[in-house]
Design an enzyme around this catalytic site. Structure first.
Site, mmCIF file in Angstrom:
data_model
loop_
_atom_site.group_PDB
_atom_site.id
_atom_site.type_symbol
_atom_site.label_atom_id
_atom_site.label_comp_id
_atom_site.label_asym_id
_atom_site.label_seq_id
_atom_site.Cartn_x
_atom_site.Cartn_y
_atom_site.Cartn_z
ATOM 1 C CG ASP A 75 -0.352 -0.278 2.515
ATOM 2 O OD1 ASP A 75 0.873 -0.462 2.587
ATOM 3 O OD2 ASP A 75 -1.106 -0.320 3.507
ATOM 4 C CG ASP A 451 1.595 0.011 11.469
ATOM 5 O OD1 ASP A 451 0.862 0.799 12.069
ATOM 6 O OD2 ASP A 451 1.600 -0.102 10.239
#
Length: 734
Positions: A75, A451
């Site tokens: 992405d 993350d």
């Protein structure tokens, strides 16, 4: 999970609607760098610091006609080609430069079944007004070189629906014809192998959701298109048999569970099309879904959903989820796999059927995982879970037992349908925020990322053996700092479930949480710093919030009212009584000489409002400060911030760091991501910024790399670069 991106940065998109380009990385009319290149014989070798994935794999394509050839998309981190001989992924888009950062998100990819060397990428990370337009790359040599066409529409590789697809397709009747489905602008078509594109008539009207066309798939000589803006009663699947006229597919499923077609796969043996559906495009926000089979010869639809969402979970909740990936076995008629998605309570799985969906087996139920190569996948526990965000799913056309699926952090593969391991070598997608290269100790690098928190890199060529820093485990890291005079003492901050700050006395190898934390830390953890001897901590909490100080290793905290709100604290590397902070709202440098108890203004008028800046202290020197400003270049102070002098020959500076001095030099080497003349690149200076040498090249640019850069204080010439989607890159003179 994913990952930050440059906030609202504009991209210099192409001016012509569909003008074909002959050069790879640059847009029409863009000048090449005028700076000095690396001298002959001193070129840099660039490699990834190995973490092992860490980001969302949004698509995987095996080539139907070449054994061992596959492509993957992400992405925000570009595209890759699988090299079966070496068992590694090869990055294909590292040439994308700073101005084109929005093109590192891959919306879709396509291969040509009849011409194995051809591959196509549709690029564009965001479809927002502040983002640049998309582009299509086309290659005749499997991605070794590219030609580029800029589009007049925006794509959204890091937006909702990014795991759908593929939205790019080579027409099954004509290899020169390509189709591209967009989110807001309907259907585009190219009849010259992607060199130019035109909008074509499509029967559905885009809505404001940004879903648009979710997939394109060939079933024999017919092309099917999924439509994401259906309300559950209107058509969501269309087809064309002649490449001109599109019609809604008769008898297609309706209802909430079939609102958005996610992915589709065609079994050429049985002439059946399988489609996965959900009530939202995902990867988040799905609560219902289904799987359906279309017998294309007769037009008969059959629901073949393995498990209907809505059941009861083991703890009495609702088992809500959608369906994601689907792939058919090219060698065995009626054999296919599908994945659930967004199934947080009962954990996602991959179902396999050998009878066209009449019965299913959950591969999760017998799965045995080996994540020893990438231990972070244990997420601070003792074992990994099967996965989440499973929308990329592929089945090797030459090996019926070779299945791969992407998650929000890796790509798992199996060769026997039971034993699974990451198939991720070479693919790195971390969005990196902080870098530390300690002057002593086992690890040459500590990194803080979106993350996956903080990692301790005892080796640069293997994923950290301890995985993510635990006790506590963080999601996104917001701060990382070591005591210059006591480098074994390190502190970190970030988003954690059991505290938002931690300290280490062994250089970051093991950690313990602060005994307490300011209440604001629960909602807005920000940058943290320790002074030179580790006796004082300063923790900042974002715009509008006060900073807090601790002199007892985080046991207690007190507000520092005079610290500029939202600024990042910068300790003096020599004097433990000194801290500095730059207030960009007023253009003022603040300093403390009492261990962070109070701050007073020093230099003023320093280009207020430059939202992308860094204040850096030169190692081993007291009061030697460098202010790096996106719009205004580089400034230096040698009097603790009382005055600053602009550094000549630097037009823009995004991030600055220091490394070991060159042989015979008395000052540390400087490393900068910035512009001395025309383009943004990576530079080194061995003479206190009097002259700069560009050390990266046009094939190693990695889009936006403005978060952090640092040299290695123990190895001259080695530099670490934080990227937004390509992990940590490190370079050394060849």
């Amino acid at each position: 999970m994913h990952a930050s991106s440059p906030s609202r940065r504009t991209v210099l998109a192409g001016t012509a609607a569909v003008a074909a380009l002959t050069a790879v990385p640059l847009l029409p009319g863009r000048a090449h760098a005028a700076q000095a290149a690396v001298p002959a014989g001193r070129a840099y070798r660039w490699r990834n610091v190995v973490q092992g994935g860490t980001g969302f794999i949004t698509g995987v394509l095996f080539h139907p006609a070449v054994r061992g050839l596959a492509y993957a998309r992400t992405d925000i981190g570009g595209a890759y080609r699988w090299e079966d001989r070496t068992g590694r992924w090869v990055p294909l888009t590292d040439h994308i430069g700073w101005d084109d950062w929005n093109l590192l998100g891959v919306e879709a990819m396509a291969v040509d079944p009849a011409h194995p060397d051809r591959v196509y990428l549709a690029l564009g990370t965001y479809a927002q007004p502040w983002a640049g337009n998309g582009a299509v790359l086309r290659s005749e040599d499997r991605g070794a070189t590219w030609r580029r066409t800029d589009l007049t529409v925006k794509l959204g590789a890091n937006e909702d629906g990014r795991g759908c697809g593929e939205r790019l397709l080579v027409d099954p009747r004509d290899s020169d014809t390509l189709w591209l489905g967009t989110r807001h602008d309907g259907l585009l078509k190219s009849t010259d192998r992607g060199a130019s594109w035109q909008a074509v008539s499509f029967p559905a009207t885009p809505g404001p959701t940004g879903r648009g066309i979710t997939l394109l798939v060939a079933a024999g000589r017919t092309v099917y298109a999924g439509w994401g803006d259906s309300d559950g009663t209107s058509a969501n699947l269309y087809r064309t048999a002649d490449g001109t006229t599109w019609e809604a597919v008769p008898g297609q499923p309706t209802g909430t569970a079939a609102r958005v077609p996610i992915r589709a796969a065609y079994d050429r043996h049985t002439r059946e099309l399988y489609v996965t559906y959900a009530d939202a495009p995902g990867p988040n926000g799905q609560s219902d879904g289904s799987v359906h089979r279309l017998r294309t010869a007769s037009g008969k639809w059959t629901e073949v959903t393995p498990v209907r969402p809505g059941g009861t979970t083991s703890d009495g909740g609702t088992d809500s989820f959608g369906y994601g990936g689907v792939a058919v076995d090219a060698r065995r008629p009626g054999t296919l796999v599908v994945s659930t998605n967004n199934r947080w309570a009962e954990i996602d799985t991959v179902f396999r059927s050998t009878d066209g969906g009449r019965s299913w087996t959950s591969l999760k139920d017998t799965a045995v995982f080996d994540v020893s190569e990438t231990p972070f996948l244990n997420w601070g526990g003792d074992k990994p879970k099967f996965g989440w965000w499973i929308q990329a799913l592929a089945l090797d056309p030459y090996d019926s037992r070779h299945v791969v699926y992407g998650t929000g952090a890796t790509l798992y593969g199996t060769r026997d349908l039971k034993h699974w391991a990451p198939q991720i070598r070479g693919l790195e997608e971390a969005s990196v925020r902080q870098l530390l290269s300690p002057p002593a100790g086992e690890a040459h690098l500590l990194s803080g990322s979106g993350d996956i928190g903080v990692m301790y890199h005892e080796r640069l060529t293997a994923s950290p053996s301890r995985g993510m820093a635990s006790n506590p485990v963080f999601g996104t890291s917001t701060g990382l700092s070591l005591a210059a005079a006591e480098p074994s003492y390190v502190v970190r901050a970030g988003w954690g479930d059991h505290g938002n700050g931690a300290w280490s006395n062994d250089g970051g190898r093991t950690w313990a949480p602060f005994k307490t934390q300011p209440s604001v830390a629960r909602s807005a953890p920000g940058p943290i710093a320790t002074n030179a001897d580790g006796s004082v901590l300063l923790w900042s909490f974002g715009t509008g919030n006060p900073a807090f100080r601790s002199a007892d290793n985080g046991a207690t905290w007190s507000e520092v009212a005079s610290f500029p709100k939202g600024a990042a604290p910068v300790p003096d590397p020599v004097d433990p009584r000194r801290f500095h902070a730059f207030d960009t709202t007023t253009g003022t440098l603040f300093a403390s000489t009492d261990g962070g108890l109070t701050f007073t203004a020093r230099a003023t008028g320093l280009n207020a409002g430059d939202t992308e800046f860094q204040l850096v202290a030169a190692p081993g020197r007291s009061g030697d400060l460098w202010l790096s400003l996106k719009w205004n270049g580089l400034y230096r102070s040698i009097d603790g911030g009382a005055t600053f002098t602009k550094v000549a020959g630097c037009r823009a500076s995004y991030t600055l760091g220091f490394g070991k001095a060159a042989e015979g030099a008395s000052y540390p080497a400087l490393y900068m991501v910035g512009s001395t003349e025309v383009i943004t690149a990576v530079y080194r200076s061995d003479d206190e910024a009097k002259t700069w040498t560009r050390i990266n090249d046009d094939q190693h640019q990695w889009g936006w790399i403005g978060a952090a850069v640092t040299g290695d204080p123990r190895v001259y010439g080695r530099v670490y670069i934080a990227t937004n989607g390509r992990g940590v890159q490190y370079g050394e003179p060849a």
